[in-house]
Design a protein around this motif. Structure first.
Motif, PDB file in Angstrom:
ATOM      1  N   SER A 171      10.011   5.166   1.808  1.00  0.00           N
ATOM      2  CA  SER A 171      10.197   4.631   0.475  1.00  0.00           C
ATOM      3  C   SER A 171       9.461   3.294   0.333  1.00  0.00           C
ATOM      4  CB  SER A 171      11.697   4.510   0.270  1.00  0.00           C
ATOM      5  OG  SER A 171      12.012   3.786  -0.825  1.00  0.00           O
ATOM      6  N   ALA A 172       9.487   2.507   1.409  1.00  0.00           N
ATOM      7  CA  ALA A 172       8.737   1.247   1.385  1.00  0.00           C
ATOM      8  C   ALA A 172       7.237   1.538   1.313  1.00  0.00           C
ATOM      9  CB  ALA A 172       9.059   0.420   2.623  1.00  0.00           C
ATOM     10  N   ASP A 173       6.826   2.609   2.000  1.00  0.00           N
ATOM     11  CA  ASP A 173       5.412   2.980   1.964  1.00  0.00           C
ATOM     12  C   ASP A 173       4.976   3.401   0.559  1.00  0.00           C
ATOM     13  OD1 ASP A 173       5.098   2.355   4.574  1.00  0.00           O
ATOM     14  OD2 ASP A 173       5.266   4.411   5.330  1.00  0.00           O
TER      15      ASP A 173
ATOM     16  N   TYR B 234       6.188   2.250  -2.165  1.00  0.00           N
ATOM     17  CA  TYR B 234       6.054   1.021  -2.941  1.00  0.00           C
ATOM     18  C   TYR B 234       4.718   0.334  -2.640  1.00  0.00           C
ATOM     19  CZ  TYR B 234       7.275  -3.415  -5.104  1.00  0.00           C
ATOM     20  OH  TYR B 234       7.282  -4.521  -5.898  1.00  0.00           O
ATOM     21  N   LYS B 235       4.410   0.281  -1.362  1.00  0.00           N
ATOM     22  CA  LYS B 235       3.158  -0.377  -0.947  1.00  0.00           C
ATOM     23  C   LYS B 235       1.951   0.378  -1.477  1.00  0.00           C
ATOM     24  CE  LYS B 235       4.900  -2.248   3.398  1.00  0.00           C
ATOM     25  NZ  LYS B 235       4.831  -2.023   4.832  1.00  0.00           N
TER      26      LYS B 235
ATOM     27  N   PHE C  79       8.272  -8.665  -2.300  1.00  0.00           N
ATOM     28  CA  PHE C  79       8.895  -7.895  -3.389  1.00  0.00           C
ATOM     29  C   PHE C  79       9.839  -6.838  -2.825  1.00  0.00           C
ATOM     30  CE2 PHE C  79       5.355  -8.634  -6.782  1.00  0.00           C
ATOM     31  CZ  PHE C  79       6.048  -9.723  -7.296  1.00  0.00           C
ATOM     32  N   LEU C  80       9.397  -6.203  -1.734  1.00  0.00           N
ATOM     33  CA  LEU C  80      10.206  -5.141  -1.132  1.00  0.00           C
ATOM     34  C   LEU C  80      11.572  -5.643  -0.679  1.00  0.00           C
ATOM     35  CD1 LEU C  80       7.682  -3.094   0.994  1.00  0.00           C
ATOM     36  CD2 LEU C  80       9.371  -2.149  -0.581  1.00  0.00           C
TER      37      LEU C  80
END
Lengths: 499, 678
Positions: A294-296, A298-299, A472-473
Motif C-alpha cells: 500500500s505504501a508502494d 502511494y509512492k 506524507f506516508l
C-alpha cells in the motif's frame, strides 16, 4: 432533541486586534467595514495570528473581532446515491437503481427544500456579508440531482451571501449519472470545476467495491467532461482496493494521466467500521494489499504523477500548475467555511459544527435553526491550543508546510523551537524537510548544529514540511508528535514567551 | 536470631513455672479426656455462644469488671499456622462463631482476612487479632461452690502463612504461647507447613497439631499423623481431627488450647510493658496499635512512651478486638488488644517496639526479627505525570506495611520512581496488587532483582539493588561477586521427581536433602540462588507437577558466583530500566529471550529499531524491527476536520502512554513482558 445537534468541537477562529500585524494592515482602523478585504487576503498565506497577550484576563481563550472571520467558502452536501459503495461511511441516501425518475423523486426535492431553508436561516450580519469565492457540491452523488434543484441551491446561496463572478464552483460527479446535456446545464448554472469519481479503471475492482458504474461509463464520462469544455476537472482514484495489484494501479494512473485532467486526487482506501468492507476485510490482510504494498502504491502515484508534471500539493491531491482546488485550500489554511446539508461540517465564528447525519434529524435541525433554537456559528471565542493543533495538522498536509514565521507570530517562538526539537530526528531521517524563505531545502547539518541558537535557526528555517512521499506516508505519526508538543505546552502562562 | 534465643530462654523459664502450677496435674489425663468429652462439649459450646453474645452487650456497660476477671491464668494467646488452603481461615471463622464472637452465617467468610487481596488469593497478609470468651471446665468437677466453670479469654492472633511474611509471623508468634498447626487430611504436610512449624518451634510455642478436612473422601488422618511424627516428632495421639466445614471435632479445639497452651507469662505487679504487634491507620481514629500487654496494666488516659522513638502519647482509647474494636478502658497482663494513642503516622508505631508508662524505668522487650529485603524492583508511574499520585499511594500503603523499603530513584526511560525492597516475591506481588486495588495506582515494575555484592580489585565492595547502578564497563576489575541464596523446601509426588530435579539444576540449585515422607511423596531440600526463583520458578514448578508441588523457601547465605550485567540497548542506547544481572552461563539464553520478547512488544516505528543485548561492550543478541511503511492517510472529507483531529489525538494519547528512550517509543507492555523472562 436540541442537544442532539450540538456535536461541537471547541475549535477555533482567530485574529485579535492586539497583534501588531493587524495594526499594520488596516489603513484606517475606524472604518472596519472596508478593511475586511485586505485582511482576509493576508490570511490566505498565514494562519491568523492569535499570539498570547500577557495582559489578557482569560489567557486561554480570546474574543476576536467577529467580522474579520466571515467565510467565503461553502460546502453543500447532496447525499443521494444509486447505492452505497462498499467502503463508504458518509451520510448518504441510497435511492436504489430502480428509481430512474430522479427528476421527480420527492425525497430529492424535499431535501433540497430543506437545504435552501437552512441556507436561508443562516444568520449573517449585513455589514459582514461577503460574496462566496468557492462553492463545493459534495456527496453522495451531486450529479444525480436535477439541474433545476441545484439551481435552487445556488440561488439561495447568492441571495444570502452573493457569489463572486469568478467563484470556483465544484461538483462531484460520478460516471454514469450524467450526459452531455446535464453537464451543459450544470455549467450553465456556474459549475466550473468537476471532480469525477472514477476510483479505478478496472471492471473487476469497480464491481468489487460496489460502484454503480463500470469502466465503459468511466470513459464515457471523461469524454463528456472534455467535450463540454470543462477546463478545470479532476479524476479521483482510490488506491489499496481489495485485489488491486501493482499493475492495475499503474494502469489506473497511466489512464488517468492520458485523460489529461488538470487535477488528480488519490485516496488511500480506509477500512471503516460499519461498512461492508469493514465487516469483510482487515487492513493489511488479503485481499487487501499489505502495508508495504500500500505504501508502494502511494509512492508510485507520487512518482508517476510528478513525472507527468502534476504538483503533489497536498497529501492526496495533485494538480497541473495553477489548478489547485481553491475550496479545499480553505480547509488546509484553517479558514472559515459554511457547511450546508446532511452531515456537513462548518467552521464559522471559531466553532466547528457537524450537522445531523440522519435525514429526519437533519430536517428537525433545520426547523430548530429557523426557530432560533440552534446556533451553529461560534461566538468568536477561540482556544489557542486547539487552533495551534488545527494549524499544524492542516498545514502539514500541504506541500507548503508550516509557515514558521506566521506560526511564531500566532503562538509564540518557544513552541516553534519545541516543534523543531521534536522533529530533529526526522530531519535527519528525511521524513521532515526544512526550507528557507525562498523555499530552498536546508541541509540537516545546518539545522542541527545551530540548534542551540534558536534565533539563528528560526530565521533560517522559514518552513517545515513533510517530505514527499516518506513524510506524507507517515503523516499521522508525525502530526501526532507535534500534537504532543502542543498539548504539553502551557499557552496560559506568559513566562513561556520569555523562556 | 539473637533475640529469639533470648526470648526463648524467658519463655522456657516461665513455662517451667507454669508447669508447676498448672499443667502438671493436667498433662497426665488430658490426652484422652477431650476426645471422650466430644459430644457434650459441643452442646455446651453452643449455649456458650448465646451467653457470650449477651456478655458482649453487657460488656459495653461494665467493661472494667469484665476484663479484670481475667488474670493471666485465664488467658490463652495462640495463633493458627498452616499451608495455604489447608483451612486456616475457615477454622478461625468457626472458632469465632463457636464462641459467639461473630454470628454464624453473618459477616463475610474469612473474617480475619480483611484486605481484598487476601480474600482473592486466599492468603493472609496482615496479622489480625480477635478476642474470644469461652467457658471451660479445667478439671472434671472442681466447682462445688455453685459457680460454673471459669470463662477463659482467648486471643487468636492470625498470622500470614507465607514465609515472605515471616517478619509478620515472627511479630505475631512473639505474642503467643502456642499455635494450632493445621494440616489438610488429604494433602498432608506441605512445604509451608514445614516452614511454619519451624518458626513456631524456634519461638518455643506449644504446638497443637490439627488434622483438618477429615470429611474429605480422600482424607488419610493416620497417614498425616505418621508424617507429623516422622517430620516434626509430634505425638500422633496429640493430633486433633476436625472438619471446619462440617463442624466435626471443632469442640475439641478450644479445650485443647486451654489445657495445653500455657498462659502468658507476664507479671501483673511489674510496671507496664507492651509489645507493639502491628498498627494501621484508621481514617476516623488515627493510628490504631495492636498490642500485647506483657507486664502490668494499661488504662485509658495513661501516659505512655515508646522505647524506640522516645515519644510520649496518651492512651485515648483502650480495648479489645471482639472482633471489632471494643472499648474496655483497660488491658491487663497477658491480654491482647488495641490502643489509640494519637500517633500521627504509623511510622511512629514501630512494630516490635515496647510501650510503657511514661516516667517509669523498664527493660525494653527484646525486638523483633528485623525485616530483611530480599527482592528489589523499581516502581514507576505508568504515566510519568502521575508521580505525585504514586508517591502518595506508596506513602499511604507503607503506613500499613512497614516491611517495604522505599527509596526514590530515577530512570532515563521511566522518569522518577521508587526502588522498593520486599521480603519476597509474594510480598512484592501483594504490594503491587494493593497499590492498584486500594489506591488505584497504575505502575510499571522493573524486573525484580536481588541484592548482589560486587568486589573490585581495589578491595571496594558494592551492594547492588538496582542493576542499572552497576557500571557496565567498570574502571576497576571485578574480582568477585556474591549472590544471596535460599534454602528451598519442595514436596512433590514421587512421579515428578525427575522433572523437578531437572528444573532445579537448570536454576542452579544444589540438592541438600532427598527423602520420602511416605510411600508417594518426596521431600527435597535445595540450596538455590534467590535470583533463580525470583522470576517464574513457582509457576514453572506448578506446571510441571500439575499443581501438586508445594514449595517454600527461607533465606540462606550469600554464595560466590560468576555474575555479569546484561544491558538492553535500543538503537544503541542502553535502557537503564531493562538492565539485569545474570549468571554468566545463562547470559546468552536470557539475552536472546529478552530481545525476542521486546521485538514482539515494541510496535513498528518510523525508524528501523535495533534491539541488542550486551555484556559490557560485547553484543550477544540482536533483533531488528523494520520501519513502519505508512499509516492511515485519511482525507479531511468535506472539511470534517474534527474527525481527523480526533483520530490524531487518539494516536497522540497512545504515544503519551509510552516511554521514550531516544526516539524509540516503548509500550508499557514491553516492561511487563520482560518480567516473564527468567
Amino acid at each position: 432533541m436540541r442537544v442532539h445537534y450540538l456535536h461541537y468541537s471547541r475549535a477555533t477562529m482567530l485574529k485579535s486586534t492586539f497583534t501588531p500585524i493587524f495594526c499594520m494592515l488596516v489603513p484606517n482602523p475606524k472604518s472596519s467595514k472596508l478593511s475586511t478585504l485586505p485582511i482576509t487576503n493576508t490570511f490566505k498565506n498565514c494562519p491568523p495570528p492569535v499570539r498570547q497577550n500577557a495582559s489578557l484576563k482569560d489567557p486561554v481563550s480570546i474574543t476576536v473581532a467577529p467580522h474579520l472571520a466571515y467565510p467565503t467558502s461553502a460546502y453543500v452536501h447532496l447525499p443521494f446515491c444509486r447505492k452505497r459503495c462498499h467502503y463508504c461511511d458518509f451520510p448518504i441516501v441510497a435511492l436504489g437503481s430502480a428509481s430512474t425518475q430522479i427528476e421527480d423523486d420527492p425525497r430529492v426535492s424535499n431535501y433540497v427544500q430543506f437545504l435552501c431553508r437552512e441556507i436561508d436561516a443562516m444568520k449573517v450580519e449585513c455589514d459582514a456579508k461577503k460574496p462566496l469565492e468557492t462553492v463545493f457540491f459534495g456527496g453522495g452523488t451531486p450529479s444525480l440531482v436535477p439541474a433545476r434543484l441545484v439551481s435552487k441551491v445556488l440561488e439561495a446561496l447568492s441571495l444570502k451571501f452573493g457569489v463572486c463572478e469568478d467563484a470556483e464552483i465544484s461538483m462531484e460527479m460520478d460516471p454514469g449519472t450524467f450526459d452531455a446535456r446535464k453537464m451543459k446545464e450544470m455549467m450553465g448554472l456556474g459549475v466550473n470545476r468537476v471532480s469525477l469519481g472514477v476510483q479505478a479503471f478496472q471492471e473487476k475492482l469497480l464491481r468489487a467495491c460496489g460502484r454503480a458504474h463500470g469502466v465503459e461509463e468511466v470513459y464515457e464520462s471523461i469524454g463528456i467532461v472534455k467535450s463540454c469544455g470543462v477546463e478545470n476537472w479532476s479524476i479521483d482514484l482510490i488506491s489499496s482496493l481489495p485485489h488491486q495489484t501493482n499493475d492495475m494501479w499503474e494502469e489506473s494512473l497511466r489512464l488517468a494521466i492520458e485523460a489529461q485532467p488538470t487535477h488528480v486526487s488519490v485516496y488511500d482506501l480506509q477500512i471503516e467500521q460499519g461498512t461492508k468492507f469493514g465487516t469483510l476485510y482487515t487492513p493489511g490482510e488479503l485481499p487487501l494489499p499489505s502495508e508495504t504494498q500500500s505504501a508502494d502504491f502511494y509512492k508510485m502515484a507520487s512518482r508517476v504523477l510528478c513525472d507527468a508534471d502534476y504538483n503533489h500539493y497536498e497529501i492526496s491531491s495533485y494538480c497541473k500548475s495553477g489548478y489547485e482546488c481553491k475550496h479545499n485550500f480553505t480547509y488546509w489554511k484553517n479558514k472559515p467555511y459554511y457547511g450546508f446539508g446532511l452531515g456537513s461540517a462548518s467552521f464559522v465564528g471559531g466553532l466547528r459544527f457537524s450537522r445531523p447525519k440522519k435525514v429526519n434529524d437533519y430536517m428537525g435541525f433545520v426547523q430548530s435553526l429557523e426557530n432560533g433554537l440552534v446556533n451553529c456559528s461560534g461566538n468568536d471565542h477561540i482556544n489557542v491550543k486547539d487552533t495551534a493543533m488545527d494549524v499544524v495538522m492542516l498545514s502539514l498536509r500541504t506541500a507548503k508546510g508550516i509557515d514558521l514565521k506566521c506560526f511564531q507570530e500566532s503562538f509564540g517562538s518557544s513552541i516553534v523551537s519545541s516543534l523543531l526539537d521534536i522533529y530533529k530526528p526526522y530531519f535527519e531521517s528525511g521524513h521532515v524537510v526544512c526550507l528557507d524563505e525562498k523555499r530552498r531545502p536546508i541541509r540537516i547539518e545546518d539545522v542541527t548544529t545551530s540548534s542551540f541558537d534558536e534565533n539563528i535557526r528560526e530565521r533560517k528555517v522559514a518552513y517545515i514540511r513533510l517530505n514527499d512521499p516518506e513524510g506524507f506516508l507517515l503523516s499521522n505519526e508525525l502530526i501526532s508528535l507535534a500534537f504532543e508538543v502542543i498539548d504539553s505546552y502551557n499557552f496560559g502562562s506568559p513566562h513561556q514567551e520569555a523562556a | 536470631m539473637g533475640y529469639l534465643s533470648r526470648s526463648s530462654k524467658t519463655l522456657r523459664q516461665s513455662k517451667f513455672l507454669y508447669h508447676l502450677f498448672f499443667s502438671f496435674p493436667l498433662s497426665s489425663i488430658c490426652g484422652g479426656k477431650s476426645l471422650i468429652g466430644g459430644l457434650p462439649h459441643h452442646r455446651f459450646a453452643l449455649s456458650r455462644a448465646l451467653f457470650c453474645s449477651h456478655a458482649r452487650q453487657n460488656s459495653k456497660e461494665n467493661n472494667r469488671l469484665e476484663l479484670s476477671e481475667y488474670p493471666p491464668e485465664l488467658i490463652r494467646n495462640f495463633s493458627i499456622i498452616a499451608h495455604i488452603d489447608h483451612g486456616k481461615s475457615t477454622l478461625a471463622d468457626r472458632l469465632l462463631e463457636l464462641t459467639g464472637t461473630i454470628k454464624k452465617g453473618h459477616g463475610q467468610p474469612q473474617y480475619l482476612d480483611k484486605l481484598q487481596v487476601e480474600r482473592e488469593r486466599g492468603i493472609t497478609v496482615k496479622a489480625q487479632t480477635a478476642t474470644m470468651f469461652y467457658k471451660h471446665n479445667i478439671q472434671d468437677t472442681n466447682y462445688s461452690d455453685g459457680q460454673g466453670p471459669p470463662s477463659f479469654l482467648l486471643n487468636l492472633i492470625d498470622t500470614p502463612g507465607h514465609v515472605d511474611f515471616s517478619y509478620e509471623v515472627s511479630r505475631s508468634l512473639a505474642a503467643c504461647q502456642g499455635a494450632l498447626l493445621v494440616v489438610d487430611a488429604a494433602q498432608g504436610v506441605q512445604a509451608q507447613t514445614v516452614a511454619n512449624f519451624y518458626l513456631a518451634f524456634e519461638s518455643n510455642l506449644t504446638i497443637i497439631p490439627v488434622i483438618n478436612k477429615i470429611d474429605q473422601p480422600t482424607a488419610d488422618p493416620d497417614g498425616v499423623k505418621a508424617q507429623l511424627k516422622s517430620m516434626f516428632d509430634l505425638d500422633p495421639s496429640d493430633a486433633l481431627l476436625t472438619s471446619a466445614k462440617t463442624g466435626q471435632g471443632l469442640d475439641q479445639v478450644l479445650p485443647a488450647v486451654i489445657q495445653r497452651i500455657p498462659p502468658p507469662p507476664g507479671k501483673s505487679g511489674s510496671p507496664l510493658r507492651m509489645l507493639l504487634l502491628d498498627s494501621y491507620y484508621d481514617e476516623y481514629k488515627g493510628v490504631i496499635c495492636h498490642v500485647a500487654v506483657v507486664d502490668g496494666a494499661l488504662r485509658k488516659g495513661d501516659k505512655i512512651s515508646a522505647a524506640a522513638t522516645g515519644q510520649s502519647y496518651e492512651a485515648l482509647d483502650v480495648g479489645i478486638m471482639h472482633p471489632e474494636l471494643t472499648p474496655t478502658g483497660i488491658l491487663l497482663t497477658g491480654q491482647v488488644g488495641y490502643v489509640v494513642s494519637g500517633m500521627r503516622s504509623t511510622k511512629e508505631a514501630r512494630v516490635g517496639d515496647t510501650l510503657f508508662h511514661t516516667r517509669t524505668i523498664i527493660e525494653p522487650l527484646p525486638g523483633f526479627k528485623p525485616a530483611k529485603h530480599m527482592v528489589f524492583s523499581g516502581l514507576y508511574p505508568a504515566d510519568g505525570s502521575d508521580f505525585d499520585a504514586l508517591n502518595h499511594a506508596i506513602e499511604r500503603l507503607t503506613c500499613n506495611d512497614a516491611s517495604v523499603s522505599i527509596t526514590k530513584e530515577s530512570s532515563t526511560a521511566l522518569g522518577l520512581g521508587f526502588r522498593c525492597g520486599f521480603l519476597g516475591l509474594l510480598h512484592m506481588d501483594v504490594f503491587h496488587q494493593r497499590l492498584e486495588q486500594e489506591y488505584g495506582a497504575h505502575v510499571i515494575s522493573t524486573v525484580p532483582t536481588v541484592p548482589y555484592i560486587f568486589e573490585y580489585s581495589d578491595g571496594s565492595k558494592l551492594q547492588v539493588e538496582n542493576p542499572a547502578a552497576l557500571p557496565s564497563n567498570p574502571k576497576q576489575r571485578v574480582t568477585a561477586c556474591w549472590e544471596p541464596t535460599v534454602m528451598a523446601t519442595i514436596i512433590i509426588p514421587s512421579q515428578y521427581v525427575g522433572s523437578v530435579i531437572t528444573l532445579c539444576s537448570e536454576r542452579r540449585g544444589q540438592q541438600l536433602e532427598y527423602s520420602f515422607i511416605d510411600s508417594q511423596r518426596v521431600f527435597m531440600k535445595y540450596r538455590m540462588p534467590l535470583r533463580e526463583i525470583v522470576v517464574d520458578f513457582y509457576n514453572e514448578l506448578k506446571s510441571i507437577t500439575s499443581g501438586y508441588a508445594s514449595f517454600d523457601y527461607e533465606d540462606a547465605d550469600y554464595q560466590q558466583s560468576d555474575l555479569v550485567k546484561l544491558d538492553i540497548l535500543l538503537n544503541g542506547q542502553p535502557v537503564d530500566a531493562m538492565a539485569t544481572i545474570v549468571h554468566n552461563m545463562k547470559a546468552y539464553r536470557v539475552g536472546r529471550e529478552l530481545v525476542e520478547k521486546l521485538k514482539k512488544a515494541i510496535d513498528r516505528q518510523m525508524f528501523e529499531i535495533s534491539i541488542q543485548a550486551a555484556i559490557g561492550s560485547k553484543v550477544i543478541a540482536r533483533e531488528t524491527i523494520s520501519a513502519m511503511r505508512k499509516n492511515v492517510l485519511a482525507k479531511c472529507y468535506g472539511g470534517d476536520v474534527t474527525r481527523k483531529r480526533k483520530l490524531l489525538e487518539k494516536q497522540k494519547e497512545g504515544k503519551k502512554r509510552m516511554k521514550r528512550v531516544g526516539s524509540v517509543d516503548i509500550p508499557q507492555e514491553a516492561f511487563h513482558e520482560l518480567l516473564k523472562v527468567s
